[in-house]
Design a protein around this motif. Structure first.
Motif, PDB file in Angstrom:
ATOM      1  N   MET A  22     -22.672 -15.841  42.397  1.00  0.00           N
ATOM      2  CA  MET A  22     -22.387 -15.924  43.832  1.00  0.00           C
ATOM      3  C   MET A  22     -22.124 -14.525  44.390  1.00  0.00           C
ATOM      4  O   MET A  22     -21.041 -13.982  44.244  1.00  0.00           O
ATOM      5  CB  MET A  22     -21.175 -16.832  44.091  1.00  0.00           C
ATOM      6  CG  MET A  22     -21.424 -18.281  43.770  1.00  0.00           C
ATOM      7  SD  MET A  22     -20.030 -19.346  44.254  1.00  0.00           S
ATOM      8  CE  MET A  22     -20.646 -20.950  43.740  1.00  0.00           C
ATOM      9  N   GLU A  23     -23.141 -13.963  45.003  1.00  0.00           N
ATOM     10  CA  GLU A  23     -23.025 -12.638  45.580  1.00  0.00           C
ATOM     11  C   GLU A  23     -22.989 -12.723  47.106  1.00  0.00           C
ATOM     12  O   GLU A  23     -23.678 -13.562  47.697  1.00  0.00           O
ATOM     13  CB  GLU A  23     -24.200 -11.761  45.137  1.00  0.00           C
ATOM     14  CG  GLU A  23     -24.287 -11.565  43.630  1.00  0.00           C
ATOM     15  CD  GLU A  23     -25.477 -10.713  43.242  1.00  0.00           C
ATOM     16  OE1 GLU A  23     -26.249 -10.329  44.156  1.00  0.00           O
ATOM     17  OE2 GLU A  23     -25.637 -10.442  42.045  1.00  0.00           O
ATOM     18  N   PRO A  24     -22.202 -11.853  47.747  1.00  0.00           N
ATOM     19  CA  PRO A  24     -22.156 -11.862  49.214  1.00  0.00           C
ATOM     20  C   PRO A  24     -23.411 -11.238  49.812  1.00  0.00           C
ATOM     21  O   PRO A  24     -23.591 -10.024  49.793  1.00  0.00           O
ATOM     22  CB  PRO A  24     -20.918 -11.008  49.529  1.00  0.00           C
ATOM     23  CG  PRO A  24     -20.742 -10.130  48.340  1.00  0.00           C
ATOM     24  CD  PRO A  24     -21.247 -10.902  47.157  1.00  0.00           C
ATOM     25  N   ASN A  25     -24.309 -12.075  50.306  1.00  0.00           N
ATOM     26  CA  ASN A  25     -25.550 -11.589  50.916  1.00  0.00           C
ATOM     27  C   ASN A  25     -25.309 -11.371  52.408  1.00  0.00           C
ATOM     28  O   ASN A  25     -25.473 -12.277  53.225  1.00  0.00           O
ATOM     29  CB  ASN A  25     -26.681 -12.593  50.686  1.00  0.00           C
ATOM     30  CG  ASN A  25     -28.039 -12.012  51.040  1.00  0.00           C
ATOM     31  OD1 ASN A  25     -28.124 -10.969  51.711  1.00  0.00           O
ATOM     32  ND2 ASN A  25     -29.097 -12.654  50.598  1.00  0.00           N
ATOM     33  N   LEU A  26     -24.915 -10.155  52.750  1.00  0.00           N
ATOM     34  CA  LEU A  26     -24.549  -9.862  54.137  1.00  0.00           C
ATOM     35  C   LEU A  26     -25.740  -9.942  55.082  1.00  0.00           C
ATOM     36  O   LEU A  26     -25.569 -10.210  56.276  1.00  0.00           O
ATOM     37  CB  LEU A  26     -23.903  -8.472  54.214  1.00  0.00           C
ATOM     38  CG  LEU A  26     -22.659  -8.259  53.342  1.00  0.00           C
ATOM     39  CD1 LEU A  26     -22.129  -6.842  53.516  1.00  0.00           C
ATOM     40  CD2 LEU A  26     -21.582  -9.274  53.694  1.00  0.00           C
TER      41      LEU A  26
END
Length: 304
Positions: free
Chosen positions: A212-216
């Motif tokens: 779960m990566e923060p895809n800005l």
């Protein structure tokens, strides 16, 4: 000219009250803005951003202020404990609970924290429960009861969300009392930064393990603006203000000062998310403000 002893005592108490007012506004608006972000970003990714920005910003500001970043050996174990309670437990339980409940209702349930902190403070810190403090807590909790009563059935329809918010409240209350129980040589800024770093490690590892990566880049302008607000005000400013207020005021008093936050959260939820706002919110606001007035100004009066 030197200050009189009463003036010396009064200033820290007054400063603590001002800090509580500022963080009530910052954290109150964080509930609906966080919900906006969580509609477009996974919990672990969002919390990874929060702990990373919070920890690095606090430690950077401490370094720029000329402080030497250090972890005294005798304070590592207590710091591990309060970091887990104040950051890991609170951040995860609150974020997952917020996904299951309306922002206003979630903030209301989370702020049973002052009642827990008052009990823990009485047991572990031997804090006196004077009449003003008990009346203030009673009025404020009555205000929260007025808020939740009209929608009690809807709140109880999401028992997992309610349980998560109660766990978040207990974790934060225990962490608050832990901050008063142990003796610290670290400044409030260093304490803030190290707690984010240490308490954030399990969150970052869990995010990495689940991918779960923060895809800005995928965030809408509304969610991006909400994320910027959360990172700047609730995470950076309010976290420092909270630990500093805990230093300046009795644990139960600083905890009760947070009872204004769900009122701000409910009002801002109505403004930003269109959540219904009724007469009960105004009645609750009156009760909470009355309770806070009894509690918040007591330390200033006692210092006079």
């Amino acid at each position: 000219m030197s200050l009189a002893p009463a003036e010396v005592r009064r200033r820290p108490a007054a400063a603590g009250v001002v800090l509580l007012a500022g963080l009530a506004l910052a954290w109150g608006a964080a509930w609906p803005t966080s919900k906006i972000v969580l509609d477009e970003m996974p919990v672990l990714a969002f919390r990874t951003l929060c702990v990373t920005v919070g920890g690095s910003s606090a430690l950077l500001m401490a370094r720029l202020a000329g402080e030497r970043l250090r972890l005294p050996r005798g304070e590592i174990a207590p710091l591990l404990l309060v970091s887990f309670l104040n950051v890991t437990g609170w951040q995860l339980a609150m974020a997952y609970g917020l996904q299951l409940l309306p922002a206003g209702h979630a903030s209301i349930i989370a702020y049973v924290m002052p009642a827990c902190a008052t009990l823990f403070g009485w047991i572990f810190l031997k804090e006196r429960l004077g009449a003003a403090r008990l009346w203030g807590l009673g009025l404020s909790m009555a205000g929260l009861a007025v808020l939740v009563a009209p929608d009690l059935d809807r709140v109880l329809a999401a028992p997992t969300g309610v349980l998560l918010m109660v766990l978040a409240a207990v974790s934060w209350a225990a962490g608050t009392v832990g901050m008063k129980y142990f003796r610290w040589s670290l400044t409030a800024m260093q304490t803030t930064g190290w707690q984010f770093v240490i308490g954030g490690i399990p969150i970052v590892l869990a995010a990495a393990a689940t991918g779960m990566e923060p895809n800005l880049a995928t965030l809408s302008p509304r969610a991006a603006a909400s994320l910027a607000y959360v990172l700047i005000f609730p995470v950076v400013f309010a976290q420092w203000a909270w630990f500093r207020a805990v230093e300046l005021l009795p644990g139960s008093v600083s905890a009760m000062g947070t009872l204004a936050i769900p009122v701000v959260g409910t009002l801002s939820g109505a403004l930003l998310l269109g959540e219904p706002l009724e007469l009960s919110e105004l009645v609750a606001l009156t009760l909470v403000v009355a309770g806070l007035a009894l509690v918040a100004f007591r330390p200033v009066a006692e210092a006079s």
